[in-house]
Design an enzyme around this catalytic site. Structure first.
Site, PDB file in Angstrom:
ATOM      1  N   ASP A   1       0.704  -1.210  -0.175  1.00  0.00           N
ATOM      2  CA  ASP A   1       0.048  -0.045  -0.052  1.00  0.00           C
ATOM      3  C   ASP A   1       0.916   1.231  -0.127  1.00  0.00           C
ATOM      4  O   ASP A   1       1.772   1.547   0.861  1.00  0.00           O
ATOM      5  CB  ASP A   1      -0.932   0.003   1.267  1.00  0.00           C
ATOM      6  CG  ASP A   1      -1.722   1.235   1.343  1.00  0.00           C
ATOM      7  OD1 ASP A   1      -1.870   2.138   0.418  1.00  0.00           O
ATOM      8  OD2 ASP A   1      -2.159   1.458   2.744  1.00  0.00           O
TER       9      ASP A   1
ATOM     10  N   ASP B   1      -4.204   3.794   2.571  1.00  0.00           N
ATOM     11  CA  ASP B   1      -5.742   3.412   2.982  1.00  0.00           C
ATOM     12  C   ASP B   1      -5.932   2.192   3.208  1.00  0.00           C
ATOM     13  O   ASP B   1      -6.877   1.543   3.152  1.00  0.00           O
ATOM     14  CB  ASP B   1      -6.545   3.961   1.562  1.00  0.00           C
ATOM     15  CG  ASP B   1      -6.005   2.884   0.434  1.00  0.00           C
ATOM     16  OD1 ASP B   1      -5.150   2.134   0.446  1.00  0.00           O
ATOM     17  OD2 ASP B   1      -6.746   3.191  -0.812  1.00  0.00           O
TER      18      ASP B   1
ATOM     19  N   ASP C   1      -1.605  -1.191  -4.056  1.00  0.00           N
ATOM     20  CA  ASP C   1      -1.784  -0.331  -5.175  1.00  0.00           C
ATOM     21  C   ASP C   1      -0.658  -0.559  -6.140  1.00  0.00           C
ATOM     22  O   ASP C   1       0.208  -1.112  -5.844  1.00  0.00           O
ATOM     23  CB  ASP C   1      -2.245   1.051  -4.726  1.00  0.00           C
ATOM     24  CG  ASP C   1      -1.349   1.579  -3.716  1.00  0.00           C
ATOM     25  OD1 ASP C   1       0.008   1.364  -3.913  1.00  0.00           O
ATOM     26  OD2 ASP C   1      -1.777   2.044  -2.782  1.00  0.00           O
TER      27      ASP C   1
ATOM     28  N   ASP D   1      -8.482 -16.433 -16.861  1.00  0.00           N
ATOM     29  CA  ASP D   1      -9.351 -16.783 -15.986  1.00  0.00           C
ATOM     30  C   ASP D   1     -10.425 -17.889 -16.428  1.00  0.00           C
ATOM     31  O   ASP D   1     -10.660 -17.415 -17.416  1.00  0.00           O
ATOM     32  CB  ASP D   1      -9.952 -15.741 -15.306  1.00  0.00           C
ATOM     33  CG  ASP D   1     -10.719 -16.149 -14.170  1.00  0.00           C
ATOM     34  OD1 ASP D   1      -9.963 -16.052 -13.027  1.00  0.00           O
ATOM     35  OD2 ASP D   1     -11.953 -16.090 -13.866  1.00  0.00           O
TER      36      ASP D   1
ATOM     37  N   GLU E   1      -5.874 -20.845 -16.892  1.00  0.00           N
ATOM     38  CA  GLU E   1      -6.494 -21.309 -15.811  1.00  0.00           C
ATOM     39  C   GLU E   1      -7.434 -22.397 -16.331  1.00  0.00           C
ATOM     40  O   GLU E   1      -8.647 -22.011 -16.661  1.00  0.00           O
ATOM     41  CB  GLU E   1      -7.055 -20.343 -14.869  1.00  0.00           C
ATOM     42  CG  GLU E   1      -7.348 -20.750 -13.656  1.00  0.00           C
ATOM     43  CD  GLU E   1      -8.514 -20.505 -12.756  1.00  0.00           C
ATOM     44  OE1 GLU E   1      -8.735 -20.724 -11.522  1.00  0.00           O
ATOM     45  OE2 GLU E   1      -9.379 -19.795 -13.226  1.00  0.00           O
TER      46      GLU E   1
HETATM   47  C1  NOJ Z   1     -10.430 -18.185 -10.948  1.00  0.00           C
HETATM   48  C2  NOJ Z   1      -9.935 -16.986  -9.923  1.00  0.00           C
HETATM   49  O1  NOJ Z   1      -8.487 -17.425 -10.117  1.00  0.00           O
HETATM   50  C3  NOJ Z   1     -10.477 -16.642  -8.670  1.00  0.00           C
HETATM   51  O2  NOJ Z   1     -10.077 -16.117  -7.819  1.00  0.00           O
HETATM   52  C4  NOJ Z   1     -11.937 -16.246  -9.276  1.00  0.00           C
HETATM   53  O3  NOJ Z   1     -12.727 -16.364  -7.912  1.00  0.00           O
HETATM   54  C5  NOJ Z   1     -12.535 -17.176 -10.001  1.00  0.00           C
HETATM   55  N1  NOJ Z   1     -11.661 -17.440 -11.229  1.00  0.00           N
HETATM   56  C6  NOJ Z   1     -13.734 -16.196 -10.901  1.00  0.00           C
HETATM   57  O4  NOJ Z   1     -13.172 -15.333 -11.489  1.00  0.00           O
HETATM   58 CA    CA Z   2      -3.387   2.009  -1.181  1.00  0.00          CA
END
Ligand code: NOJ
Ligand code: CA
Length: 600
Positions: free
Chosen positions: A61, A65, A69, A246, A300
């Protein structure tokens, strides 16, 4: 040019640099010769790189906050460069209402306000390139946020031009249900409950494999695919070097969305993955986007088996470079339940990978990320006696197995799971939804639920990075971080470890350098020479005449061990405990001892 203008030029030059895409300013050196074939593999920078995952919310950070970031990450680039990693994977940094910590994107071309501005992103990218590293970002396009303008439009009317950007279906009439309907089919959400949400505005349901606030995009609509390709190019044109994608195997949905069978309901990831058009869409993405840039892609691959892996990553198919298979990282899980596992089962996974993935299919190696507990707590022994040795052993293993290694932030310090005590200690939507669905309904006792979560909760990995011994581990100057810092930060932190030549961090640094300079550890063949042993993991990496033996004692007991077969050590190239032992027929390995030998 007068002196005043020269001085001004010096002052504005850095900010000008930030404004132009790095792609136009320089290119990091290629580690291997272009087009070289090594042991049958086409050499590539992304095969040789070690990747480091940054979860921005928890990294550093910069403005007090309590939330990590982008300027915070930029301030720690020297730390990452010194570690030796060559690629940074940044978990989502896009505008998001944070129902799932950024995996619910409201605007794909905007930086999340808490994380900073686009200028901060550009500065981060410049800083990365200046240090000869690369950046890949998270591509989350199976779903968006329900606050994305496409979805806001889509739900507004059945006639909206955006209606078909998402997956809408009428419910099944049921006068007994409060809405008058039941969901269109029996699909469950990964985050508990039905995967369908009734929308009173247009009296239809939309599909969400994850949270209610994460509606699935309709990839069968060519306009959606074109939008995705455009946003990918937007970031690539800035100089980004690729994507972690993802849940990418979920993008193509089954025709007609039939109910899942009872058998399919036992493994929903598998049922949702590998839909009828998945390969077609990935090839279209490759033609339209990846083929035009020098990028790396890693999917993934929820629900994809090892057998199916070459169908996505074989380099002659032009889809993705690599995927994450979950067979090793989830060996300790049965659904959501933590379970024990044996070393022979674990080793069999890597042996099978080596036999099923040929020179056209590159692999990944990872045992942690933001969705899994801490590496040393799951696969090592995080007790004070063995934490350091076992964290170093895991580093030895990750960085000498076959495939591109992925390190998750904090694992290079040997950070551990968090001592969660109550449900209020958690942030994760997955935890909260399952608590409502399972504990509040009496299906599971609170005690059993918490005991299991302590092992497997994703929040274990999401606690802030431990930078030093000051309050909140130096992560933030706020009195409270967004998620509590692990109380062990006074002993486990980067400042201490940078100063200690025997630290986990400095061991990672040495092991990363060893891998980088040892082609056999990158492109070499892999052979497990001790598959049945329940405590020892011993394997060879062989590239022509170069032979390395990795020998690991994955137990908290000393093990005497004789290596048969006449292998002879020439030198110990690295070990996590001091040793001079070179007689391979008579080895005395201490608890969690790891050694890499160069063989005759
Ligand atoms: C896989 C991601 O790594 C995870 O963090 C997320 O909750 C799900 N896909 C949905 O996007
Ligand atoms: Ca921050």
């Amino acid at each position: 040019m007068n002196l005043y203008r020269a001085a001004l030029a010096l002052i504005v030059a850095p900010s000008l640099l930030l404004a132009v895409s790095y792609a136009q300013t320089a290119t990091p050196p290629q580690p291997s010769a272009h087009n070289a074939i090594v042991n049958g593999y086409q050499s590539q920078w992304w095969k040789e790189a070690v990747v480091y995952q940054v979860y921005p919310r928890s990294f550093k950070d910069s403005n007090g906050d309590g939330i990590g970031d982008l300027p915070g990450i930029t301030s720690k680039l020297d730390y990452l460069q010194k570690l030796g990693v060559k690629v940074i994977w940044l978990s989502p940094h896009f505008d998001s209402p944070n129902a799932d910590n950024g995996y619910d994107i409201r605007d794909y071309r905007k930086v999340m306000t808490e994380f900073g501005t686009m200028a901060d992103f550009d500065a981060l990218l410049v800083g990365i390139k200046q240090r000869h590293m690369r950046l890949i970002i998270d591509l989350v396009v199976n779903h968006s946020s329900d606050e994305h303008k496409w979805f806001v439009e889509s739900r507004s009317s059945k006639d909206s031009p955006y209606r078909d950007y998402y997956i809408w279906r009428p419910g099944k009439p049921n006068p007994a249900s409060p809405t008058g309907f039941d969901p269109p089919n029996n699909y469950p959400s990964f985050f508990s409950g039905s995967a369908w949400q009734y929308d009173p505005g247009t009296k239809e349901y939309y599909l969400h494999y994850f949270a209610v606030k994460q509606p699935d995009l309709n990839w069968d609509n060519p306009k959606v695919r074109a939008e995705v390709f455009d946003l990918m190019k937007f970031w690539l044109d800035k100089g980004v070097d690729g994507f972690r994608m993802d849940v990418i195997p979920l993008i193509s949905k089954r025709a007609g969305l039939p109910d899942l069978t009872p058998e399919e309901l036992k493994n929903v990831g598998k049922a949702y993955a590998n839909g009828p058009h998945m390969h077609e869409y990935l090839q279209e993405m490759n033609r339209n986007v990846m083929a035009k840039y020098d990028v790396m892609t890693v999917g993934e691959a929820l629900g994809i088996s090892l057998q199916q892996t070459p169908s996505i990553v074989d380099d002659r198919r032009h889809e993705l470079n690599m995927i994450f298979n979950f067979d090793a990282i989830r060996i300790n899980r049965e659904g959501r339940q933590w379970k024990s596992w044996t070393l022979p089962e674990f080793k069999a996974i890597y042996a099978e990978h080596a036999s099923k993935l040929d020179v056209h299919s590159w692999d990944t190696v990872f045992l942690s990320n933001h969705d899994n507990p801490r590496l040393v707590s799951s696969f090592g022994d995080d007790s004070p006696a063995f934490r350091v040795a076992s964290a170093k052993l895991l580093a030895t293993m990750l960085l000498s197995l076959r495939g591109t290694p992925f390190i998750y932030q904090g694992d290079e310090l040997g950070m551990t799971n968090y001592p969660f005590k109550a449900i209020g200690d958690f942030d994760d939507i997955e935890v909260k939804n399952a608590y409502k669905a399972d504990v509040l309904t009496g299906k599971v006792s609170e005690q059993a639920y918490l005991a299991n979560l302590r092992h497997m909760s994703r929040d274990n990995a999401r606690t802030p990075m431990q930078w030093d011994g000051s309050s909140n581990g130096g992560f933030t100057t706020a009195s409270k971080a967004w998620l509590a810092v692990n109380p062990n930060y006074k002993e486990i932190n980067a400042k201490e470890e940078l100063a200690d030549p025997n630290s986990v961090y400095n061991y990672y640094h040495r092991m990363i350098a060893l891998r980088e300079h040892t082609p056999a550890l990158i492109y070499g063949d892999y052979k497990d020479i001790e598959p049945q042993n329940t405590r020892i993991f011993a394997y060879l990496r062989i590239l022509g005449k170069e032979k390395y033996l990795v020998i690991l004692n994955l137990s908290s007991d000393p093990v005497s061990y004789s290596l048969l077969g006449g292998l002879k050590a020439r030198a110990i190239v690295i070990s996590n405990l001091p040793t001079a032992e070179k007689d391979l027929s008579n080895l005395k390995l201490r608890a969690w001892e790891a050694r890499v030998y160069k063989l005759e």
